[in-house]
Write a protein that holds these residues in place. Structure first.
Motif, PDB file in Angstrom:
ATOM      1  N   ARG A 244       0.728  -1.237   0.149  1.00  0.00           N
ATOM      2  CA  ARG A 244       0.241   0.106   0.065  1.00  0.00           C
ATOM      3  C   ARG A 244       0.922   1.419  -0.150  1.00  0.00           C
ATOM      4  N   ASP A 245       0.652   2.050  -1.093  1.00  0.00           N
ATOM      5  CA  ASP A 245       1.195   3.352  -1.199  1.00  0.00           C
ATOM      6  C   ASP A 245       2.658   3.336  -0.878  1.00  0.00           C
ATOM      7  N   LEU A 246       3.392   2.342  -1.620  1.00  0.00           N
ATOM      8  CA  LEU A 246       4.861   2.074  -1.417  1.00  0.00           C
ATOM      9  C   LEU A 246       5.630   3.075  -2.330  1.00  0.00           C
ATOM     10  N   SER A 247       6.372   3.912  -1.810  1.00  0.00           N
ATOM     11  CA  SER A 247       7.290   5.041  -2.538  1.00  0.00           C
ATOM     12  C   SER A 247       8.792   4.631  -2.003  1.00  0.00           C
TER      13      SER A 247
ATOM     14  N   LYS B  49      15.114   5.537   0.677  1.00  0.00           N
ATOM     15  CA  LYS B  49      14.163   6.486   1.459  1.00  0.00           C
ATOM     16  C   LYS B  49      12.844   5.741   1.051  1.00  0.00           C
ATOM     17  N   VAL B  50      12.004   5.303   1.742  1.00  0.00           N
ATOM     18  CA  VAL B  50      10.904   4.377   1.765  1.00  0.00           C
ATOM     19  C   VAL B  50       9.638   4.684   2.502  1.00  0.00           C
ATOM     20  N   SER B  51       8.372   4.674   2.047  1.00  0.00           N
ATOM     21  CA  SER B  51       7.127   5.167   2.796  1.00  0.00           C
ATOM     22  C   SER B  51       6.221   4.339   2.392  1.00  0.00           C
ATOM     23  N   GLY B  52       5.199   4.223   3.087  1.00  0.00           N
ATOM     24  CA  GLY B  52       4.242   3.214   2.596  1.00  0.00           C
ATOM     25  C   GLY B  52       4.093   2.113   3.425  1.00  0.00           C
ATOM     26  N   SER B  53       3.533   0.908   3.063  1.00  0.00           N
ATOM     27  CA  SER B  53       3.485  -0.539   3.645  1.00  0.00           C
ATOM     28  C   SER B  53       3.494  -1.782   2.993  1.00  0.00           C
ATOM     29  N   VAL B  54       4.164  -2.788   3.519  1.00  0.00           N
ATOM     30  CA  VAL B  54       4.293  -3.952   2.933  1.00  0.00           C
ATOM     31  C   VAL B  54       3.725  -5.020   3.908  1.00  0.00           C
ATOM     32  N   MET B  55       2.571  -5.335   3.935  1.00  0.00           N
ATOM     33  CA  MET B  55       1.743  -6.025   4.980  1.00  0.00           C
ATOM     34  C   MET B  55       1.986  -7.492   4.594  1.00  0.00           C
ATOM     35  N   TYR B  56       2.720  -8.275   5.501  1.00  0.00           N
ATOM     36  CA  TYR B  56       2.731  -9.602   5.535  1.00  0.00           C
ATOM     37  C   TYR B  56       2.192 -10.393   6.695  1.00  0.00           C
ATOM     38  N   GLU B  57       1.074 -11.032   6.355  1.00  0.00           N
ATOM     39  CA  GLU B  57       0.522 -11.682   7.708  1.00  0.00           C
ATOM     40  C   GLU B  57       0.290 -10.550   8.644  1.00  0.00           C
ATOM     41  N   GLY B  58      -0.300  -9.555   8.243  1.00  0.00           N
ATOM     42  CA  GLY B  58      -0.470  -8.442   9.279  1.00  0.00           C
ATOM     43  C   GLY B  58       0.705  -7.731  10.042  1.00  0.00           C
ATOM     44  N   ARG B  59       1.896  -7.955   9.257  1.00  0.00           N
ATOM     45  CA  ARG B  59       2.886  -7.254   9.992  1.00  0.00           C
ATOM     46  C   ARG B  59       3.631  -6.433   8.908  1.00  0.00           C
ATOM     47  N   ASN B  60       3.997  -5.185   8.979  1.00  0.00           N
ATOM     48  CA  ASN B  60       4.769  -4.356   8.355  1.00  0.00           C
ATOM     49  C   ASN B  60       6.069  -4.691   8.091  1.00  0.00           C
ATOM     50  N   VAL B  61       6.564  -5.139   6.884  1.00  0.00           N
ATOM     51  CA  VAL B  61       7.963  -5.914   6.386  1.00  0.00           C
ATOM     52  C   VAL B  61       8.947  -4.443   6.627  1.00  0.00           C
ATOM     53  N   LEU B  62       8.268  -3.350   6.128  1.00  0.00           N
ATOM     54  CA  LEU B  62       9.388  -2.138   6.163  1.00  0.00           C
ATOM     55  C   LEU B  62       9.695  -1.809   7.486  1.00  0.00           C
ATOM     56  N   ASP B  63       8.992  -2.291   8.513  1.00  0.00           N
ATOM     57  CA  ASP B  63       9.267  -1.762  10.105  1.00  0.00           C
ATOM     58  C   ASP B  63       9.855  -2.942  10.971  1.00  0.00           C
ATOM     59  N   ALA B  64      10.157  -3.969  10.332  1.00  0.00           N
ATOM     60  CA  ALA B  64      10.552  -5.166  10.816  1.00  0.00           C
ATOM     61  C   ALA B  64      12.059  -5.082  11.185  1.00  0.00           C
ATOM     62  N   SER B  65      12.552  -5.838  12.288  1.00  0.00           N
ATOM     63  CA  SER B  65      13.917  -5.695  12.701  1.00  0.00           C
ATOM     64  C   SER B  65      14.726  -6.774  11.779  1.00  0.00           C
ATOM     65  N   VAL B  66      15.949  -6.613  11.599  1.00  0.00           N
ATOM     66  CA  VAL B  66      16.981  -7.400  10.960  1.00  0.00           C
ATOM     67  C   VAL B  66      16.739  -8.796  11.331  1.00  0.00           C
ATOM     68  N   LEU B  67      16.607  -9.153  12.453  1.00  0.00           N
ATOM     69  CA  LEU B  67      16.455 -10.436  13.053  1.00  0.00           C
ATOM     70  C   LEU B  67      14.922 -11.179  12.303  1.00  0.00           C
ATOM     71  N   GLU B  68      13.892 -10.114  12.503  1.00  0.00           N
ATOM     72  CA  GLU B  68      12.614 -10.670  11.692  1.00  0.00           C
ATOM     73  C   GLU B  68      12.894 -10.965  10.408  1.00  0.00           C
ATOM     74  N   LEU B  69      13.497  -9.996   9.551  1.00  0.00           N
ATOM     75  CA  LEU B  69      13.428 -10.058   8.076  1.00  0.00           C
ATOM     76  C   LEU B  69      14.379 -11.275   7.725  1.00  0.00           C
ATOM     77  N   GLU B  70      15.425 -11.706   8.558  1.00  0.00           N
ATOM     78  CA  GLU B  70      16.081 -13.039   8.340  1.00  0.00           C
ATOM     79  C   GLU B  70      15.225 -14.210   8.460  1.00  0.00           C
ATOM     80  N   ARG B  71      14.557 -13.998   9.676  1.00  0.00           N
ATOM     81  CA  ARG B  71      13.609 -15.163   9.850  1.00  0.00           C
ATOM     82  C   ARG B  71      12.457 -15.397   8.664  1.00  0.00           C
ATOM     83  N   LEU B  72      12.062 -14.155   8.213  1.00  0.00           N
ATOM     84  CA  LEU B  72      11.057 -14.249   7.104  1.00  0.00           C
ATOM     85  C   LEU B  72      11.677 -14.778   5.841  1.00  0.00           C
TER      86      LEU B  72
END
Length: 249
Positions: free
Chosen positions: A5-8, A56-79
């Motif tokens: 949504r609204d990914l820039s 520079k990024v704005s908007g959201s990428v929602m995966y299973e209710g979680r915004n990937v753009l706000d995820a920690s390094v550890l969460e992204l590695e797990r994903l």
């Protein structure tokens, strides 16, 4: 499964994508289509949490209710390890040329899910056989295999891992027409047999028509049209989509 949504995205003040919106429904094959430079690959990087550090990024990428753009390094590695498997356009770049195929297949699949070598060997031998590859390929080096065989090795790993989401980024661009068709049939099979959700990035409308259920059309960094493939093909709304469809004939 995924809602963009609204990914820039901008890099060094250059806009790569602007206000991108599309959805990847669970259990379907969704195609992201557009010309080279339209922003497809950078959008995929956002989905994987692999944007350049200066982006520079704005908007959201929602995966299973979680915004990937706000995820920690550890969460992204797990994903990326547990939920997503990615096949890139030139499979030869995914393999180390100095390491035998078997060892790399294990790293991409069996080791990834915690299986022993013994379990891996039994399961992978069956999968390779189903994909028309002899078990002897595990003793060969990547440079001894064709591009089509290497892509089948990657799809074998996807069959093994059974990821919730498979991203295939221009996976057939390095293959001839016959091998392209074979590979696309394997993607369709993975979707039907395992229920794998697939995001297929391509610039080829014939591939979209054959494989995808849903599609999103990108032009100059934004999504200009989305919908079911049949609907978009029969009743395109955006002029760029109409031009793409006209170019098939």
């Amino acid at each position: 499964m995924i809602k963009v949504r609204d990914l820039s995205i901008a890099i060094q003040d250059q806009h790569i994508t602007q206000h991108v919106n599309f959805t990847i429904p669970r259990g379907k094959i969704t195609s992201l289509i557009g010309e080279s430079g339209s922003g497809k690959s950078m959008t995929v990087s956002a989905l994987l949490g692999l944007l350049p550090v200066d982006a520079k990024v704005s908007g959201s990428v929602m995966y299973e209710g979680r915004n990937v753009l706000d995820a920690s390094v550890l969460e992204l590695e797990r994903l990326r390890k547990q939920d997503v498997f990615t096949i890139f356009q030139d499979a030869s770049n995914s393999f180390n040329p100095s390491v035998k195929i078997g060892r790399q297949l294990y790293a991409f699949s069996g080791e990834r899910v915690g299986d022993t070598i013994e379990v891996f060997s039994k399961k992978m031998q069956w999968i390779l056989d189903q994909l028309g590859l002899a078990w002897e390929v595990v003793e060969q080096y990547p440079f001894q295999l064709s591009g089509g065989m290497l892509q089948r090795c990657m799809i074998a790993c996807a069959f093994y891992v059974e990821p919730p989401l498979l991203i295939a980024d221009e996976p057939t661009s390095a293959l001839d027409m016959v091998l392209q068709k074979e590979f696309i049939q394997l993607l369709i099979r993975l979707n039907k047999e395992r229920g794998t959700t697939i995001l297929l990035i391509t610039h080829d409308l014939d591939i979209v028509a054959e494989a995808a259920h849903e599609m999103a059309v990108m032009q100059q960094g934004t999504v200009v049209e989305t919908g079911a493939v049949e609907t978009v093909f029969l009743h395109p709304h955006h002029i760029y989509t109409k031009q793409l469809l006209d170019s098939r004939f």
